[in-house]
Design an enzyme around this catalytic site. Structure first.
Site, PDB file in Angstrom:
ATOM      1  N   ILE A  89       0.891  -1.066   0.066  1.00  0.00           N
ATOM      2  CA  ILE A  89       0.049  -0.216  -0.067  1.00  0.00           C
ATOM      3  C   ILE A  89       1.107   1.339   0.101  1.00  0.00           C
ATOM      4  CG2 ILE A  89      -2.103  -1.044   0.886  1.00  0.00           C
ATOM      5  CD1 ILE A  89      -1.207  -0.275   3.797  1.00  0.00           C
ATOM      6  N   ASP A  90       2.150   0.974   0.518  1.00  0.00           N
ATOM      7  CA  ASP A  90       2.967   2.269   0.393  1.00  0.00           C
ATOM      8  C   ASP A  90       3.322   2.911  -1.272  1.00  0.00           C
ATOM      9  OD1 ASP A  90       3.335   0.562   2.305  1.00  0.00           O
ATOM     10  OD2 ASP A  90       5.288   1.321   3.012  1.00  0.00           O
ATOM     11  N   ALA A  91       3.088   1.890  -1.997  1.00  0.00           N
ATOM     12  CA  ALA A  91       3.238   2.247  -3.458  1.00  0.00           C
ATOM     13  C   ALA A  91       2.195   3.436  -3.902  1.00  0.00           C
ATOM     14  CB  ALA A  91       3.095   0.911  -4.360  1.00  0.00           C
ATOM     15  N   LEU A  92       0.906   3.345  -3.328  1.00  0.00           N
ATOM     16  CA  LEU A  92       0.075   4.079  -3.746  1.00  0.00           C
ATOM     17  C   LEU A  92       0.543   5.532  -3.500  1.00  0.00           C
ATOM     18  CD1 LEU A  92      -3.300   2.321  -2.360  1.00  0.00           C
ATOM     19  CD2 LEU A  92      -2.306   2.128  -4.533  1.00  0.00           C
ATOM     20  N   GLN A  93       1.057   5.918  -2.417  1.00  0.00           N
ATOM     21  CA  GLN A  93       1.530   7.293  -2.266  1.00  0.00           C
ATOM     22  C   GLN A  93       2.694   7.657  -3.183  1.00  0.00           C
ATOM     23  OE1 GLN A  93       3.417  10.781  -1.244  1.00  0.00           O
ATOM     24  NE2 GLN A  93       4.311   9.104  -0.929  1.00  0.00           N
TER      25      GLN A  93
END
Length: 378
Positions: free
Chosen positions: A155-159
């Site tokens: 989910i870090d990749a979304l930012q």
């Protein structure tokens, strides 16, 4: 039965607690918020005068990695409210030192390597030199041409990735960027690991390794604070960047509101959030990076008039005051900052004096939060 003296003492304690609570809920003056942001930023700029210098922790890494990219996102937000030439020059130096390139080159599909593109695009919009946008556009275009949408497995990749697509969509007036971003987002949300978003709780599992049956020590789901903070930041940035009529905007807004609603009742009494959002006993204690990202998301929503003041304003003010008063050292160093990782146990122990493996991303989160608090009405 209490005598007069005892009653008086109780009343004084009560009044003292009431005053403390009142002060805790009072938003600092804009001047004070800006002073804190400049202090923390000056600490970092003075420590890293060479923006191109490699970062050495357990190994050597170039300074255009995601941790530094998040710092520059915060710096550009600070520059927007306080346009100091030194801030702009420091960001340009960073781009120049890396020849406006990406770690691993334009063929990289890793959102961590593309996060620097957010600042590259911002600087291109200030001064439209083609080299500033060349590599980040080429990298995103290659991804889109491939048709593959399953790269964002954490989910870090979304930012790190979504704002790049959104900025390019606006810059080139091309909805194809918005549509591809949405397909990748939806894969992360609904398909990866069976779907990393739990709509029931309004929170995200960090990656497929943390989807149930994985549990925290208390039996609850593992919702990592900073991981969820990254998603809040991604949604805020996309909503800020995209036009009002952009495709899928309503879905982003809905998830953003669900997440913030879920965060309100689990705020710590001291104003921070725990690293484990549903297990307060698992490495419990103040943590700055996740808290800052939640403040960023909530303060932005208040400034846009899309969150209810009476619910979210006290939460934001309490959290900001907690960070400003308890985490910021006199020299600008940020305490209670969890090091890099992907779950509550990583980078522990976290304390007022603990030094994370990277200092940059935490400051970036703090600057993002502070610039939105600065904009709040007094």
């Amino acid at each position: 039965m209490m005598n007069f003296k005892q009653k008086s003492a109780v009343i004084l304690v009560f009044l003292g607690l009431t005053v403390q609570l009142s002060l805790a809920q009072k938003i600092p003056a804009k001047k004070q918020v800006l002073k804190t942001l400049q202090l923390t930023n000056a600490y970092f700029m003075n420590k890293w005068p060479d923006a191109g210098k490699s970062i050495v922790t357990n190994k050597e890494r170039p300074s255009n990695i995601w941790t530094r990219a998040v710092y520059y996102e915060g710096l550009m937000s600070l520059y927007a409210i306080k346009p100091e030439r030194s801030y702009y020059d420091y960001a340009v130096q960073w781009g120049d030192k890396h020849q406006w390139g990406l770690r691993a080159g334009v063929t990289t599909r890793d959102a961590d390597n593309q996060a620097c593109g957010q600042t590259y695009i911002d600087l291109y919009q200030i001064d439209q030199k083609p080299e500033r946008i060349r590599d980040i556009k080429a990298s995103i275009d290659l991804m889109m041409n491939s048709g593959k949408i399953s790269d964002w497995t954490w989910i870090d990749a979304l930012q790190m990735g979504m704002p790049v697509f959104a900025k390019l969509g606006v810059l080139y007036k091309d909805d194809a960027y918005f549509e591809y971003m949405y397909k990748m987002y939806k894969h992360t949300k609904n398909v990866e690991g069976g779907g990393l978003y739990n709509a029931k709780d309004g929170l995200w599992w960090r990656d497929k390794d943390f989807v149930p049956p994985y549990r925290e020590p208390n039996g609850e789901d593992c919702y990592w604070s900073r991981g969820n903070g990254w998603v809040v930041a991604a949604l805020v940035k996309v909503l800020e960047i995209m036009p009002e009529n952009a495709p899928h905007r309503e879905e982003y807004l809905k998830t953003y509101q669900e997440m913030l609603k879920a965060l309100v009742p689990i705020q710590r009494a001291d104003g921070f959030w725990n690293v484990s959002l549903h297990d307060a006993s698992h490495f419990a204690g103040p943590e700055t990076s996740g808290t800052a990202l939640f403040v960023y998301g909530m303060a932005w929503g208040l400034n846009k008039g899309i969150l209810e003041e009476k619910i979210y304003r006290p939460v934001v003010v309490k959290a900001w005051n907690a960070m400003q008063q308890q985490a910021v050292h006199k020299n600008g160093f940020l305490g209670y900052l969890q090091g890099t990782g992907k779950e509550p146990k990583d980078g522990q122990p976290v304390s007022y004096t603990s030094m994370p493996d990277f200092e940059d991303y935490g400051l970036g989160c703090f600057l993002l939060a502070g610039t939105e608090v600065y904009k709040m009405k007094r």
